[in-house]
Scaffold this active site. Sequence first.
Site, PDB file in Angstrom:
ATOM      1  N   ASP A   9       7.279 -34.972  19.222  1.00 54.42           N
ATOM      2  CA  ASP A   9       6.194 -35.933  19.406  1.00 54.42           C
ATOM      3  C   ASP A   9       4.881 -35.206  19.683  1.00 54.42           C
ATOM      4  O   ASP A   9       4.886 -34.098  20.240  1.00 54.42           O
ATOM      5  CB  ASP A   9       6.504 -36.869  20.582  1.00 54.42           C
ATOM      6  N   TYR A  24      15.871 -29.121  26.476  1.00 55.65           N
ATOM      7  CA  TYR A  24      14.579 -29.695  26.850  1.00 55.65           C
ATOM      8  C   TYR A  24      14.432 -29.687  28.369  1.00 55.65           C
ATOM      9  O   TYR A  24      15.424 -29.696  29.104  1.00 55.65           O
ATOM     10  CB  TYR A  24      14.468 -31.155  26.393  1.00 55.65           C
ATOM     11  N   ARG A  84      13.550 -39.610  25.237  1.00 56.34           N
ATOM     12  CA  ARG A  84      12.932 -40.858  25.710  1.00 56.34           C
ATOM     13  C   ARG A  84      13.991 -41.937  25.904  1.00 56.34           C
ATOM     14  O   ARG A  84      13.985 -42.672  26.890  1.00 56.34           O
ATOM     15  CB  ARG A  84      11.891 -41.339  24.698  1.00 56.34           C
TER      16      ARG A  84
END
Length: 306
Positions: A38, A66, A174
């Site tokens: 993103d 991540y 997300r």
Amino acid sequence: MNGILNVYKEKGFTSFDVVAKLRGILKEKKIGHTGTLDPDATGVLPVCIGNATKVCALLTDQDKEYVALMHLGIVTDTLDATGRVLQNHEEQAHSLEESEVRAAIESFIGTYDQMPPMYSALKVNGKKLCDLARAGVEVERKPRPVTIYAISIEAMELPLVRMKIHCSKGTYIRSLCADIGEKLGVGACMDELVRTKVSNFLIDDAYTIAQIEQRKNAGTLDEILISVAQVFDALPALSITSEAARRLQNGNRLFVQDFKGIPIDLHDGAKHIRVRVYDETDAFAAIYEYNREEAAFLCEKMFKTS
């Protein structure tokens, strides 16, 4: 130019922006990235150049790591901090017990069915979900199995939780944050995201676009350009005989007698064994897989065609 650059994608750039900028800097048209990040996310984005673009799909399929900052109590339409706030339950999030939050997070370790977010680059009927979402159109999506190999909590100061996540391809962090928030009954969104690892590409070894341009101008780009063969360093290396050169060039199946030597056990119980294959001049040529049932090496991906 053939090889892979470990790019540090900075905030504000799309993955497409990175590729476009590198095309201009390197004067190369054949460039591709290995998995969308993103615009607000940062971190590792391996970029393949020349014949290394053949490895893009293989790298995209690798597991990733991540570091994410989860904001409990806030629900947005994009599932991250850039979206419109739909619900605010921060007060309830403040009152959660840390042990309760930890248990909810750790419950997602393993494989579970995750719903892809509307604001994503995933395509449905040829159209990106994010484009449909911006047009006010919501389409039916099907949950997809993803695997969370590990989650470690690096810091917790409710309603914020910083987590390190090791996951399979196709995992939306997300969505993971939103799912954790839903399980806790307060909702959640993702405030920040940094991709720290893709396969064996690490964030500590990544270079910004500006640094890459500096090296290009200084003539030292080769020092950070990773060869395709290096990506597969963990695989055993086999070299063919001159008699098998034509079969290798055509991507045909190869047999034990086609190699100068087999320094691995082909009967160790594994049904499939992947190897790096080098041609008769000892140049890296392809990835092959040994199939015990057929007693043959089958071509998985060819990198050298002549």
